[in-house]
Write a protein that holds these residues in place. Structure first.
Motif, PDB file in Angstrom:
ATOM      1  N   VAL A  21       0.840  -1.201   0.000  1.00 55.69           N
ATOM      2  CA  VAL A  21       0.000   0.000   0.000  1.00 55.69           C
ATOM      3  C   VAL A  21       0.875   1.252   0.000  1.00 55.69           C
ATOM      4  CG1 VAL A  21      -1.968  -1.114   1.105  1.00 55.69           C
ATOM      5  CG2 VAL A  21      -0.260   0.023   2.504  1.00 55.69           C
ATOM      6  N   SER A  22       0.311   2.353  -0.478  1.00 58.62           N
ATOM      7  CA  SER A  22       1.111   3.569  -0.615  1.00 58.62           C
ATOM      8  C   SER A  22       0.947   4.546   0.549  1.00 58.62           C
ATOM      9  CB  SER A  22       0.754   4.275  -1.929  1.00 58.62           C
ATOM     10  OG  SER A  22      -0.612   4.623  -1.922  1.00 58.62           O
ATOM     11  N   ASP A  23      -0.115   4.436   1.319  1.00 59.02           N
ATOM     12  CA  ASP A  23      -0.347   5.350   2.435  1.00 59.02           C
ATOM     13  C   ASP A  23       0.575   4.995   3.603  1.00 59.02           C
ATOM     14  OD1 ASP A  23      -1.624   7.397   3.891  1.00 59.02           O
ATOM     15  OD2 ASP A  23      -2.957   5.923   4.843  1.00 59.02           O
ATOM     16  N   GLN A  24       1.335   5.967   4.084  1.00 56.81           N
ATOM     17  CA  GLN A  24       2.320   5.699   5.133  1.00 56.81           C
ATOM     18  C   GLN A  24       1.688   5.259   6.443  1.00 56.81           C
ATOM     19  OE1 GLN A  24       4.798   9.135   5.498  1.00 56.81           O
ATOM     20  NE2 GLN A  24       6.005   8.627   3.683  1.00 56.81           N
ATOM     21  N   LEU A  25       0.592   5.881   6.831  1.00 54.92           N
ATOM     22  CA  LEU A  25      -0.056   5.535   8.090  1.00 54.92           C
ATOM     23  C   LEU A  25      -0.621   4.113   8.035  1.00 54.92           C
ATOM     24  CD1 LEU A  25      -0.838   6.504  10.894  1.00 54.92           C
ATOM     25  CD2 LEU A  25      -2.952   7.403   9.929  1.00 54.92           C
ATOM     26  N   LEU A  26      -1.231   3.763   6.921  1.00 55.78           N
ATOM     27  CA  LEU A  26      -1.766   2.413   6.755  1.00 55.78           C
ATOM     28  C   LEU A  26      -0.641   1.382   6.717  1.00 55.78           C
ATOM     29  CD1 LEU A  26      -4.256   0.658   6.351  1.00 55.78           C
ATOM     30  CD2 LEU A  26      -4.094   1.099   3.901  1.00 55.78           C
ATOM     31  N   THR A  27       0.450   1.713   6.049  1.00 59.46           N
ATOM     32  CA  THR A  27       1.608   0.821   5.998  1.00 59.46           C
ATOM     33  C   THR A  27       2.147   0.567   7.396  1.00 59.46           C
ATOM     34  OG1 THR A  27       2.240   1.544   3.786  1.00 59.46           O
ATOM     35  CG2 THR A  27       3.959   0.533   5.119  1.00 59.46           C
TER      36      THR A  27
END
Length: 64
Positions: A21-27
């Protein structure tokens, strides 16, 4: 399949999706979730193995 295997499989999936995934928080959240699931699998495996206490000479310790 044992619970330990399921926890480790879920941890692998969470980390794999977290990398993709590209979203830092989700990663970060998925990587932390993967770490927690992996540790939970180890804790469950240790708990299941902790019933038998052996002494260094290989004999079983028995509480009377």
């Amino acid at each position: 399949m044992k619970q330990t295997g399921l926890f480790h499989l879920a941890a692998t999936a969470a980390v794999g999706v977290g990398i993709l995934v590209s979203d830092q928080l989700l990663t970060a959240g998925l990587l932390i979730l993967g770490l927690l699931l992996f540790v939970a699998g180890i804790v469950i495996a240790r708990r299941d193995d902790g019933d038998d206490v052996d002494t260094p000479d290989g004999t079983e310790l028995v509480d009377d």
